[in-house]
Design a protein around this motif. Structure first.
Motif, PDB file in Angstrom:
ATOM      1  N   ARG A  75     -14.423  -5.062 -39.919  1.00 55.65           N
ATOM      2  CA  ARG A  75     -14.836  -4.390 -41.550  1.00 55.65           C
ATOM      3  C   ARG A  75     -13.556  -5.661 -41.624  1.00 55.65           C
ATOM      4  O   ARG A  75     -13.530  -6.198 -43.073  1.00 55.65           O
ATOM      5  N   ALA A  76     -12.028  -5.863 -40.993  1.00 60.74           N
ATOM      6  CA  ALA A  76     -11.144  -6.988 -41.051  1.00 60.74           C
ATOM      7  C   ALA A  76     -11.765  -8.161 -41.915  1.00 60.74           C
ATOM      8  O   ALA A  76     -11.408  -9.411 -41.925  1.00 60.74           O
ATOM      9  N   ARG A  77     -12.534  -8.791 -40.590  1.00 61.74           N
ATOM     10  CA  ARG A  77     -13.569 -10.239 -40.639  1.00 61.74           C
ATOM     11  C   ARG A  77     -14.273 -10.124 -42.341  1.00 61.74           C
ATOM     12  O   ARG A  77     -14.411 -11.089 -42.773  1.00 61.74           O
ATOM     13  N   GLU A  78     -14.770  -8.568 -41.518  1.00 59.06           N
ATOM     14  CA  GLU A  78     -15.783  -9.079 -43.492  1.00 59.06           C
ATOM     15  C   GLU A  78     -14.804  -8.946 -44.563  1.00 59.06           C
ATOM     16  O   GLU A  78     -15.373  -9.912 -45.531  1.00 59.06           O
ATOM     17  N   LEU A  79     -13.692  -8.570 -44.544  1.00 56.69           N
ATOM     18  CA  LEU A  79     -12.277  -9.272 -45.795  1.00 56.69           C
ATOM     19  C   LEU A  79     -12.347  -9.769 -46.175  1.00 56.69           C
ATOM     20  O   LEU A  79     -12.724 -10.794 -46.874  1.00 56.69           O
ATOM     21  N   PHE A  80     -12.289 -10.945 -44.842  1.00 50.37           N
ATOM     22  CA  PHE A  80     -11.890 -12.210 -44.494  1.00 50.37           C
ATOM     23  C   PHE A  80     -12.389 -12.912 -45.726  1.00 50.37           C
ATOM     24  O   PHE A  80     -12.296 -14.186 -45.869  1.00 50.37           O
ATOM     25  N   GLU A  81     -13.929 -13.067 -44.490  1.00 49.32           N
ATOM     26  CA  GLU A  81     -15.363 -13.641 -45.017  1.00 49.32           C
ATOM     27  C   GLU A  81     -15.667 -13.807 -46.735  1.00 49.32           C
ATOM     28  O   GLU A  81     -15.770 -15.342 -47.172  1.00 49.32           O
ATOM     29  N   ASN A  82     -15.354 -12.682 -46.863  1.00 50.01           N
ATOM     30  CA  ASN A  82     -15.761 -12.374 -48.268  1.00 50.01           C
ATOM     31  C   ASN A  82     -13.705 -13.133 -49.309  1.00 50.01           C
ATOM     32  O   ASN A  82     -14.773 -13.569 -50.015  1.00 50.01           O
ATOM     33  N   ALA A  83     -13.091 -13.153 -48.970  1.00 45.21           N
ATOM     34  CA  ALA A  83     -12.023 -14.060 -49.772  1.00 45.21           C
ATOM     35  C   ALA A  83     -12.278 -15.521 -49.156  1.00 45.21           C
ATOM     36  O   ALA A  83     -12.505 -16.088 -50.052  1.00 45.21           O
ATOM     37  N   VAL A  84     -12.579 -15.527 -48.186  1.00 37.51           N
ATOM     38  CA  VAL A  84     -12.771 -17.259 -47.677  1.00 37.51           C
ATOM     39  C   VAL A  84     -13.980 -17.616 -49.325  1.00 37.51           C
ATOM     40  O   VAL A  84     -14.253 -19.177 -49.711  1.00 37.51           O
ATOM     41  N   GLU A  85     -15.146 -16.450 -49.076  1.00 31.76           N
ATOM     42  CA  GLU A  85     -15.975 -17.767 -49.697  1.00 31.76           C
ATOM     43  C   GLU A  85     -15.700 -17.838 -51.056  1.00 31.76           C
ATOM     44  O   GLU A  85     -16.309 -18.222 -51.545  1.00 31.76           O
ATOM     45  N   MET A  86     -15.433 -16.407 -51.931  1.00 30.74           N
ATOM     46  CA  MET A  86     -14.540 -16.913 -53.225  1.00 30.74           C
ATOM     47  C   MET A  86     -13.232 -17.961 -53.134  1.00 30.74           C
ATOM     48  O   MET A  86     -13.167 -18.518 -54.382  1.00 30.74           O
ATOM     49  N   ALA A  87     -12.529 -17.681 -52.846  1.00 28.87           N
ATOM     50  CA  ALA A  87     -11.461 -19.446 -52.678  1.00 28.87           C
ATOM     51  C   ALA A  87     -11.732 -20.064 -53.039  1.00 28.87           C
ATOM     52  O   ALA A  87     -12.597 -21.238 -52.366  1.00 28.87           O
ATOM     53  N   PRO A  88     -11.770 -20.768 -54.492  1.00 28.63           N
ATOM     54  CA  PRO A  88     -11.529 -22.771 -53.843  1.00 28.63           C
ATOM     55  C   PRO A  88     -10.893 -23.378 -53.302  1.00 28.63           C
ATOM     56  O   PRO A  88      -9.584 -22.356 -52.735  1.00 28.63           O
ATOM     57  N   ALA A  89     -10.662 -24.589 -52.883  1.00 32.26           N
ATOM     58  CA  ALA A  89     -10.341 -24.973 -51.952  1.00 32.26           C
ATOM     59  C   ALA A  89      -9.064 -25.439 -52.056  1.00 32.26           C
ATOM     60  O   ALA A  89      -8.597 -25.358 -50.911  1.00 32.26           O
ATOM     61  N   ASP A  90      -8.773 -25.358 -53.316  1.00 35.39           N
ATOM     62  CA  ASP A  90      -7.136 -25.258 -53.438  1.00 35.39           C
ATOM     63  C   ASP A  90      -6.133 -24.089 -52.825  1.00 35.39           C
ATOM     64  O   ASP A  90      -4.760 -24.389 -53.137  1.00 35.39           O
ATOM     65  N   SER A  91      -7.068 -23.476 -52.607  1.00 29.79           N
ATOM     66  CA  SER A  91      -6.451 -21.609 -52.871  1.00 29.79           C
ATOM     67  C   SER A  91      -6.990 -20.905 -51.241  1.00 29.79           C
ATOM     68  O   SER A  91      -6.723 -20.454 -51.131  1.00 29.79           O
ATOM     69  N   VAL A  92      -7.927 -21.837 -50.686  1.00 36.19           N
ATOM     70  CA  VAL A  92      -8.187 -21.400 -49.880  1.00 36.19           C
ATOM     71  C   VAL A  92      -7.810 -21.054 -47.989  1.00 36.19           C
ATOM     72  O   VAL A  92      -7.340 -20.915 -46.734  1.00 36.19           O
ATOM     73  N   LYS A  93      -6.340 -22.664 -48.024  1.00 34.06           N
ATOM     74  CA  LYS A  93      -5.688 -22.721 -46.822  1.00 34.06           C
ATOM     75  C   LYS A  93      -4.792 -21.561 -45.973  1.00 34.06           C
ATOM     76  O   LYS A  93      -5.149 -20.821 -45.128  1.00 34.06           O
ATOM     77  N   THR A  94      -4.502 -20.805 -47.084  1.00 40.90           N
ATOM     78  CA  THR A  94      -3.131 -19.426 -46.898  1.00 40.90           C
ATOM     79  C   THR A  94      -3.851 -18.023 -46.114  1.00 40.90           C
ATOM     80  O   THR A  94      -3.937 -17.727 -45.127  1.00 40.90           O
ATOM     81  N   LEU A  95      -5.578 -18.607 -47.064  1.00 40.07           N
ATOM     82  CA  LEU A  95      -6.275 -17.165 -46.203  1.00 40.07           C
ATOM     83  C   LEU A  95      -7.078 -17.068 -44.711  1.00 40.07           C
ATOM     84  O   LEU A  95      -6.702 -16.892 -43.747  1.00 40.07           O
ATOM     85  N   TYR A  96      -7.583 -18.918 -44.825  1.00 37.73           N
ATOM     86  CA  TYR A  96      -7.686 -18.850 -43.062  1.00 37.73           C
ATOM     87  C   TYR A  96      -6.682 -18.694 -42.509  1.00 37.73           C
ATOM     88  O   TYR A  96      -7.089 -18.815 -41.260  1.00 37.73           O
ATOM     89  N   LEU A  97      -5.470 -19.557 -42.894  1.00 36.35           N
ATOM     90  CA  LEU A  97      -4.161 -19.118 -42.047  1.00 36.35           C
ATOM     91  C   LEU A  97      -4.083 -18.391 -40.909  1.00 36.35           C
ATOM     92  O   LEU A  97      -4.412 -17.335 -40.418  1.00 36.35           O
ATOM     93  N   GLN A  98      -4.257 -16.798 -41.475  1.00 33.67           N
ATOM     94  CA  GLN A  98      -4.074 -15.250 -41.808  1.00 33.67           C
ATOM     95  C   GLN A  98      -5.508 -14.665 -40.949  1.00 33.67           C
ATOM     96  O   GLN A  98      -5.630 -13.929 -40.170  1.00 33.67           O
ATOM     97  N   TYR A  99      -6.164 -15.109 -41.203  1.00 37.70           N
ATOM     98  CA  TYR A  99      -8.007 -15.203 -41.197  1.00 37.70           C
ATOM     99  C   TYR A  99      -7.433 -15.807 -39.211  1.00 37.70           C
ATOM    100  O   TYR A  99      -7.888 -14.375 -38.261  1.00 37.70           O
ATOM    101  N   ALA A 100      -7.588 -16.838 -38.794  1.00 35.16           N
ATOM    102  CA  ALA A 100      -6.922 -16.589 -37.664  1.00 35.16           C
ATOM    103  C   ALA A 100      -5.881 -16.089 -37.007  1.00 35.16           C
ATOM    104  O   ALA A 100      -5.800 -16.143 -35.912  1.00 35.16           O
ATOM    105  N   LYS A 101      -4.872 -16.088 -37.755  1.00 35.28           N
ATOM    106  CA  LYS A 101      -3.880 -15.353 -36.865  1.00 35.28           C
ATOM    107  C   LYS A 101      -4.042 -13.807 -36.998  1.00 35.28           C
ATOM    108  O   LYS A 101      -3.776 -13.374 -36.063  1.00 35.28           O
ATOM    109  N   LEU A 102      -5.494 -12.969 -37.055  1.00 36.96           N
ATOM    110  CA  LEU A 102      -5.591 -11.895 -37.141  1.00 36.96           C
ATOM    111  C   LEU A 102      -6.603 -12.232 -35.527  1.00 36.96           C
ATOM    112  O   LEU A 102      -6.753 -10.970 -35.037  1.00 36.96           O
TER     113      LEU A 102
END
Length: 908
Positions: free
Chosen positions: A598-625
């Motif tokens: 479920r967490a992976r699905e949330l992260f996938e949705n988040a990074v899919e919706m995020a523009p390029a200038d705002s996606v870095k933080t989400l990817y770092l959280q995803y990788a930490k997970l």
């Protein structure tokens, strides 16, 4: 009458005499005769002139020349000389026939003016005006006015002449007014100037405006107030005040000065007060106030001097008066005049009046600003501060302010007047009246909803301050209640919708309401308020986060996550970024590994919706997970996706994070793939050089000198030696430490080639490419442009290729170790071979056989090469040997532990 022998004609004159006798009516002959005798004495020439004029009395040329010579004769003689009389007689004889010639008249009139013959000159001017036509009068009037303006000319004569002249040319009235002022005829000057100002068709020949003339009239009326009568000075100046608004202060002071000169001091004070209370400009107010204070100071000083003199006189009178004065009427009258009603010793009163005027300056200045704009809220607040310590005046000021200020025209925030008004009552303990003020304030139709919402919030804060919590909550319920349908229908019919109809959608009001409910209400009431905010579609990202945190604090975790879900559906980027970050961090913290999919699905949705200038933080959280609870391989995939999703500016930093994590988990060899990916296609050209340098440092630390040198060579195409000396200094240092003469020469050759390429590129490229960032224009791009332009490859590079040896082997030099100068990973086989064999003596070989064997020291492989997984595996093996693990612990292992188990099983 006998004629002197000197005047008789000489032998030289016979020729001319015969001609003029033969034809006496010829002007040409007489004129030639006069020219021939131009050096003769004037008396002899005068005889010739007289004879010629007797024959030709109507000749203007002869008369003009004759008169000019006579004027020249008397130029340096006193006016009492007899020659002037002869000159005047000559002019009179000339005018008998030349009376239509204005030049003759002007010569005569100027001569008479210089002779100071006033009566004769005046009469001659009049004769000239009568003799000449009207079209020639302008030439006569000019010297006529000069004559009457001379000293010694009677004023009455001058006035009559000027009045006659104004009938001829009324446009010169200003000259007449100036003459009147110079002659100190103030009455007529003021009347004439007033008539000019009343004439709408008047146009000044001197370029003066009506405004300037009006100011001159006011100055004239005030300076000579006692000499000028018959004019309504008050009405004249007040008319100027109404008509000319740029010099109002000066006109008011002129009017007051008029009354001061007339001795009407109290009237002057009234004028000053009226001026200060009517002007609308600070500059005019300053002029009037300064004049007023100067007037009061002068009157005070005069009064103090008079009091000192009276006190001295009274002392002398008291010494003389010893008898009873009751029967002396004169002395009795003087004693009655000393009664306090007629006492002139009012120094204290005048001093108090002056001090009161100085103290009133701030209030009067504020009144001026309020007259400029009565809807200026800030000025009303300043006016209230002026009456600090006087609640009555403050209440009156606030009352006047709320009645005067129109919220639709207000400059500032009009609701602050109501709030400050209510707080004034509250500060004095009168809460009931403060509530009345607030109740009236919420009924005012403000310009914006925020103003009305601020009034409601201030009212509720007052109730909270006085511990009336239920009253505050009730106020919030009233303010946020939606108007009924009947009220909406009535307002729609009127067509003018007040702000009270939109108040129920005020976010400021709802935010205050929800804070009150969290502090004073229950969880259910607070949730109801939050839900109402969401239903009205006025929520902000901060409201969503606050609502979710409220539910989390009360252990409603799933409800909190539902609120987050609603928030990410409502808002778009960039507003939704904070919601996503909070949502994901809370979810991971709450569930961890238990709901990984479920967490992976949330992260996938988040990074899919995020523009390029705002996606870095989400990817770092995803990788930490993935690192903490998932698979290390998936973590690397997330980092890889992040390097492609972020903007070009963030790619280098993202690759650095990716490389550091890969080295930590899998070891340094794993990073080679990432470095190559970044250099080949991942990074923009301006960052490839930086990545190559980092990669080269890594290879050098691992002992891969050839690979490091190849990286330096690859990066050189992005480094212009003129603008990037740091790169070439690093390569230079590297070759000094690890290279040989051939590799150093190769580095210099590459440097020259790159420098020449950049020079030709900048010379050939068009201007629009030169304006780009040098780091963004790669060498290949420049070469492509050169090829398209028809320019061959760099000549320096071609020449160096001819110089290079054709065979693949590179001859090494003594004392150097080959580092490999060829690209493509090919290593030179004979680099370390010395072709010149040096034969050693036999003793050395024998000593080596007999001696002990030399042991070669070996270095351990750096632990960083193996990565964190290997280290963790060893640690886990030791722990398992000592303690062991049960089946439940095995099920909770993360990605690193599972890799360790899998490798151990395979080895077994």
């Amino acid at each position: 009458m006998s004629i002197s022998r000197d005047l008789y004609p000489t032998e030289e004159d016979y020729l001319y005499e015969e001609e003029v006798l033969r034809n006496p009516n010829s002007l040409k002959l007489w004129w030639r005769y006069l020219i021939a005798r131009s050096e003769a004495p004037f008396k002899k020439r005068a005889v010739i002139y007289e004879r010629a004029l007797k024959a030709l009395p109507g000749s203007y040329k002869l008369w003009h020349a004759y008169l000019r010579e006579r004027l020249e004769i008397v130029r340096n003689l006193p006016v009492t000389h007899s020659q002037y009389q002869s000159l005047n007689n000559t002019f009179e004889r000339a005018l008998a026939t030349m009376h239509k010639m204005p030049r003759i008249w002007i010569m005569y009139l100027i001569s008479l003016t210089q002779q100071k013959l006033i009566t004769k000159t005046r009469r001659t001017f009049d004769r000239a005006l009568c003799a000449l036509p009207v079209t020639q009068h302008e030439r006569i009037w000019e010297p006529y006015l000069v004559f009457v303006s001379q000293k010694g000319c009677p004023i009455e004569t001058s006035l009559r002449v000027y009045r006659r002249y104004l009938k001829y040319d009324p446009s010169h009235i200003e000259d007449f007014i100036d003459f009147l002022i110079r002659s100190e005829l103030w009455q007529e000057a003021a009347e004439r100037m007033a008539a000019v100002l009343n004439d709408d068709n008047f146009s000044s020949i001197k370029g003066k405006t009506k405004h300037r003339l009006w100011l001159e009239l006011c100055d004239l009326l005030t300076q000579y107030a006692k000499e000028i009568t018959g004019l309504n000075v008050d009405a004249i100046i007040r008319g100027g005040i109404r008509k000319f608004t740029d010099e109002v202060g000066r006109l008011w002071t002129s009017l007051a000065d008029y009354y001061i000169r007339r001795g009407l001091l109290e009237k002057a004070r009234d004028i000053f007060e009226e001026g200060m209370t009517t002007v609308i400009r600070v500059r005019d107010f300053g002029v009037i106030f300064d004049a007023y204070t100067q007037f009061e100071e002068s009157m005070l000083s005069i009064k103090m001097e008079s009091v000192d003199e009276d006190s001295d006189n009274e002392e002398d009178d008291e010494e003389k008066e010893e008898d009873d004065v009751r029967l002396d009427v004169e002395k009795l009258r003087k004693s009655v005049d000393k009664f306090w009603l007629k006492d002139d010793r009012d120094v204290d009163l005048r001093l108090a009046r002056w001090e009161h005027l100085i103290d009133r300056r701030p209030e009067l200045a504020n009144s001026v600003l309020l007259r400029q704009n009565p809807h200026n809220v800030e000025q009303w607040h300043r006016r209230v501060k002026l009456f600090e310590g006087n609640p009555t005046r403050q209440i009156m000021t606030y009352t006047e302010a709320v009645r005067t200020v129109d919220p639709m025209k207000a400059v500032g925030k009009p609701h602050t007047l109501w709030v400050a008004f209510a707080k004034l009552y509250e500060g004095h303990g009168d809460v009931a009246n403060a509530r009345v003020i607030f109740d009236k304030a919420v009924q005012v139709n403000y310009k914006t909803v925020d103003h009305l919402a601020s009034v409601w919030c201030e009212w509720a804060e007052m109730e909270l301050k006085h511990k009336n919590f239920e009253g505050a909550l009730e106020l919030m319920r009233r303010s946020t209640a939606e108007p009924s349908v009947e009220v909406k229908r009535r307002v729609a019919a009127d067509g003018n919708e007040p702000v009270q109809m939109k108040l129920h959608k005020s976010l400021k009001l709802w935010a205050f309401y929800v804070d009150l409910e969290e502090s004073l209400g229950t969880l259910e009431s607070t949730r109801a308020v939050y839900e109402k905010i969401l239903d009205l579609r006025i929520a902000t990202p901060q409201i969503i986060i606050n609502y979710a945190m409220l539910l989390e604090d009360n252990k409603y975790f799933e409800d909190a996550f539902k609120v987050y879900e609603r928030g990410v559906k409502i808002f778009k980027y960039p507003h939704v970024k904070d919601i996503w970050v909070a949502y994901l961090s809370k979810f991971v913290k709450r569930y961890g590994k238990s709901k990984l999919e479920r967490a992976r699905e949330l992260f996938e949705n988040a990074v899919e919706m995020a523009p390029a200038d705002s996606v870095k933080t989400l990817y770092l959280q995803y990788a930490k997970l993935e690192e903490d609870f998932g698979l290390a391989k998936r973590a690397m995939q997330v980092y890889n996706q992040a390097t492609k999703a972020v903007t070009d500016k963030e790619k280098l930093a993202m690759y650095e994070i990716y490389i550091s994590r890969a080295a930590e988990i899998f070891g340094i060899p794993k990073t080679r793939e990432i470095y190559e990916q970044a250099i080949e296609a991942g990074l923009p050209d301006r960052d490839v050089k930086v990545m190559c340098i980092k990669y080269a440092e890594l290879e050098k630390s691992l002992g891969e000198i050839d690979r490091s040198r190849a990286l330096f060579k690859h990066a050189s195409q992005f480094a212009d030696p003129r603008t990037d000396p740091d790169f070439w200094s690093k390569w230079h240092e590297f070759e000094v430490q690890h290279g040989n003469e051939d590799t150093f020469r190769e580095m210099l050759r590459v440097k020259r080639s790159v420098s020449a390429s950049y020079s030709q590129t900048h010379f050939i490229l068009p201007e629009y490419l030169l304006q780009k960032d040098q780091m963004q224009t790669s060498l290949e791009e420049a070469k492509d442009v050169l090829k398209k332009a028809g320019i061959e490859e760099d000549e320096m590079a071609a020449l160096e290729r001819q110089v290079l040896p054709k065979d693949d082997a590179v001859v090494g030099r003594l004392g150097f170790v080959s580092g490999g100068v060829q690209n493509g990973g090919e290593m030179t086989k004979a680099a370390a071979v010395n072709k010149e064999d040096i034969e050693l003596p036999d003793e050395s070989s024998e000593s080596e056989e007999e001696g002990d064997k030399v042991e070669i020291a070996q270095k351990e492989v750096p632990s960083a090469v193996f990565g964190g997984l290997a280290r963790k595996r060893e640690e886990e093996e030791e722990e398992m040997v000592d303690n062991g693990e049960d089946q439940q612990q095995k099920q909770q292992l993360g990605a690193l532990e599972r890799i360790k188990r899998m490798r151990r099983t395979t080895a077994a």
